[in-house]
Design a protein around this motif. Structure first.
Motif, short mmCIF file in Angstrom:
data_model
loop_
_atom_site.label_atom_id
_atom_site.label_comp_id
_atom_site.label_asym_id
_atom_site.label_seq_id
_atom_site.Cartn_x
_atom_site.Cartn_y
_atom_site.Cartn_z
N THR A 233 0.80 -1.23 0.00
CA THR A 233 0.00 0.00 0.00
C THR A 233 0.83 1.27 0.00
O THR A 233 0.71 2.10 -0.91
N THR A 234 1.70 1.45 0.99
CA THR A 234 2.36 2.74 1.19
C THR A 234 3.15 3.19 -0.03
O THR A 234 3.08 4.35 -0.44
N HIS A 235 3.93 2.29 -0.61
CA HIS A 235 4.75 2.64 -1.77
C HIS A 235 4.17 2.09 -3.07
O HIS A 235 4.89 1.92 -4.06
N ALA A 236 2.86 1.85 -3.07
CA ALA A 236 2.22 1.25 -4.24
C ALA A 236 2.41 2.11 -5.49
O ALA A 236 2.64 1.59 -6.58
N GLN A 237 2.30 3.42 -5.34
CA GLN A 237 2.42 4.31 -6.49
C GLN A 237 3.80 4.20 -7.13
O GLN A 237 3.92 4.09 -8.35
N TYR A 238 4.85 4.20 -6.30
CA TYR A 238 6.21 4.10 -6.84
C TYR A 238 6.45 2.73 -7.48
O TYR A 238 7.04 2.62 -8.56
N TYR A 239 5.97 1.69 -6.81
CA TYR A 239 6.21 0.34 -7.31
C TYR A 239 5.49 0.10 -8.63
O TYR A 239 6.04 -0.52 -9.55
N SER A 240 4.26 0.59 -8.75
CA SER A 240 3.51 0.39 -9.99
C SER A 240 4.19 1.07 -11.17
O SER A 240 4.14 0.58 -12.30
N GLN A 241 4.85 2.19 -10.90
CA GLN A 241 5.52 2.92 -11.97
C GLN A 241 6.88 2.33 -12.33
O GLN A 241 7.30 2.41 -13.50
N LEU A 242 7.56 1.73 -11.35
CA LEU A 242 8.97 1.37 -11.56
C LEU A 242 9.26 -0.12 -11.42
O LEU A 242 10.42 -0.52 -11.52
N GLN A 243 8.24 -0.96 -11.23
CA GLN A 243 8.50 -2.36 -10.94
C GLN A 243 9.24 -3.08 -12.07
O GLN A 243 9.93 -4.08 -11.81
N ASP A 244 9.14 -2.58 -13.29
CA ASP A 244 9.85 -3.21 -14.41
C ASP A 244 11.32 -2.80 -14.48
O ASP A 244 12.08 -3.34 -15.29
N GLN A 245 11.72 -1.86 -13.62
CA GLN A 245 13.10 -1.36 -13.63
C GLN A 245 13.87 -1.75 -12.37
O GLN A 245 15.03 -1.34 -12.21
N VAL A 246 13.24 -2.51 -11.50
CA VAL A 246 13.88 -2.93 -10.24
C VAL A 246 13.60 -4.41 -10.02
O VAL A 246 12.79 -5.02 -10.72
N GLU A 247 14.26 -5.00 -9.02
CA GLU A 247 13.99 -6.38 -8.65
C GLU A 247 13.58 -6.43 -7.18
O GLU A 247 14.32 -5.99 -6.30
N ASN A 248 12.40 -6.97 -6.93
CA ASN A 248 11.88 -7.09 -5.57
C ASN A 248 12.28 -8.46 -5.02
O ASN A 248 11.87 -9.50 -5.55
N LEU A 249 13.07 -8.48 -3.94
CA LEU A 249 13.54 -9.73 -3.35
C LEU A 249 12.60 -10.26 -2.27
O LEU A 249 12.90 -11.27 -1.64
N GLY A 250 11.47 -9.58 -2.06
CA GLY A 250 10.51 -10.06 -1.08
C GLY A 250 10.70 -9.43 0.28
O GLY A 250 11.56 -8.58 0.49
N PRO A 251 9.90 -9.86 1.25
CA PRO A 251 9.90 -9.18 2.55
C PRO A 251 11.12 -9.46 3.41
O PRO A 251 11.61 -10.58 3.47
N ASN A 252 11.63 -8.41 4.05
CA ASN A 252 12.64 -8.58 5.09
C ASN A 252 12.03 -8.35 6.47
O ASN A 252 12.67 -8.62 7.49
N PHE A 253 10.78 -7.85 6.49
CA PHE A 253 10.06 -7.63 7.75
C PHE A 253 8.57 -7.75 7.46
O PHE A 253 8.08 -7.16 6.49
N GLU A 254 7.85 -8.48 8.29
CA GLU A 254 6.40 -8.66 8.08
C GLU A 254 5.64 -8.21 9.32
O GLU A 254 6.14 -8.30 10.44
N GLY A 255 4.42 -7.73 9.10
CA GLY A 255 3.57 -7.33 10.21
C GLY A 255 3.57 -5.85 10.48
O GLY A 255 3.44 -5.41 11.63
N THR A 256 3.69 -5.02 9.44
CA THR A 256 3.66 -3.58 9.62
C THR A 256 2.22 -3.08 9.74
O THR A 256 1.27 -3.82 9.44
N ARG A 257 2.09 -1.84 10.13
CA ARG A 257 0.76 -1.23 10.21
C ARG A 257 0.89 0.27 10.03
O ARG A 257 1.88 0.87 10.45
N LEU A 258 -0.11 0.87 9.40
CA LEU A 258 -0.19 2.32 9.23
C LEU A 258 -1.50 2.82 9.81
O LEU A 258 -2.49 2.09 9.86
#
Length: 290
Positions: free
Chosen positions: A88-113
């Motif tokens: 959610t929080t960085h959804a805008q950036y990820y949707s625009q740039l996901q084809d130019q980066v590599e996501n290695l998955g979570p390093n921390f789980e259980g966040t909240r905003l």
């Protein structure tokens, strides 16, 4: 005889120096640039991984950027990061740039905003309640840097809940927690943009306001995102980034060190790494090349 001894000693010294120089060169594995945002969790993870990579022979630079600039730096191949709040929080950036980066998955789980108030604010338990209590909060929600994902989410939440009488103020993580601490010291009402993990929940008795419209979304995770081509360019660094994982307690211990007045996050990271060597070894295991 003395000349022979002197030459021999010099030769041995030269060979030893050469061996040490060769060892130093072997340990110098190049440079890594870690981009991060000035959030408590970002500062913690970036400094810890900096220390771990330096122990493996890397020269590491950490660069503080806005969220937008951080994502651009990774997309342009100038940096890597462990601070992507998704989905959610960085959804805008990820949707625009996901084809130019590599996501290695979570390093921390259980966040909240969400929006957070001190627990002594008894009459306000839901975001909906803020509309009728705006004047008690000086008609303001205390936020952080304007480029942060939580700020745009909060702006939308304010529209969804009809909080027209409230203004979202900008600043930084530091100015937000300073305002929160000052209000608590004087037992005054305050509402701030909050997220977990953060050291403020360990220091003060706080509560998230209920969010019946789910404006802030469900629990998130923090992902490691690296530049395209890192695995080919530097498989060892890639492996360490990929192995990096920690729990709320492990991150919390580091953030509490950073919360101490006048402390240095980099020096704190050295202490944290020394105290959690078994975990650190699991991040580097199997990553050495050659």
């Amino acid at each position: 005889m003395q000349l022979t001894k002197t030459l021999g000693t010099s030769l041995i010294g030269a060979l030893a120096l050469g061996a040490l120089s060769g060892q130093a060169l072997a340990q110098d594995k190049g440079s890594v640039n870690i981009a991060y945002v000035e959030w408590a969790d970002n500062i913690a993870s970036s400094n810890v991984l900096r220390v771990v990579l330096e122990q493996q022979g890397y020269q590491v630079e950490t660069t503080s950027l806005s969220a937008a600039a951080m994502w651009q730096a990774v997309a342009f191949g100038d940096a890597d990061m462990m601070t992507a709040w998704l989905p959610t929080t960085h959804a805008q950036y990820y949707s625009q740039l996901q084809d130019q980066v590599e996501n290695l998955g979570p390093n921390f789980e259980g966040t909240r905003l969400g929006l957070v108030v001190p627990s002594y604010v008894e009459e306000v338990n839901s975001i909906e309640d803020l509309a009728s209590h705006a004047d008690e909060f000086d008609d303001a929600i205390t936020g952080i840097d304007p480029g942060a994902g939580i700020m745009s989410i909060t702006e939308q939440a304010m529209e969804d809940y009809g909080l027209d009488d409230l203004e979202l103020t900008t600043g930084s993580d530091a100015t937000m927690t300073a305002a929160l601490g000052s209000a608590i010291a004087n037992q005054q009402p305050i509402v701030v943009t909050g997220w977990t993990p953060h050291w403020m929940f360990s220091r003060w008795d706080l509560k998230y306001l209920e969010d019946p419209q789910n404006a802030f979304g469900e629990a998130e995770q923090i992902d490691t995102v690296v530049r395209e081509g890192l695995e080919d360019d530097d498989p060892e660094a890639y492996c360490i980034f990929n192995n990096f994982r920690w729990s709320p307690d492990e991150m919390g211990a580091m953030m509490l060190l950073n919360e101490q007045q006048g402390s240095d996050p980099y020096e704190n990271a050295k202490q944290w790494v020394a105290d959690h060597q078994a975990l650190v070894d699991s991040w580097t295991e199997g990553c050495q090349q050659g």
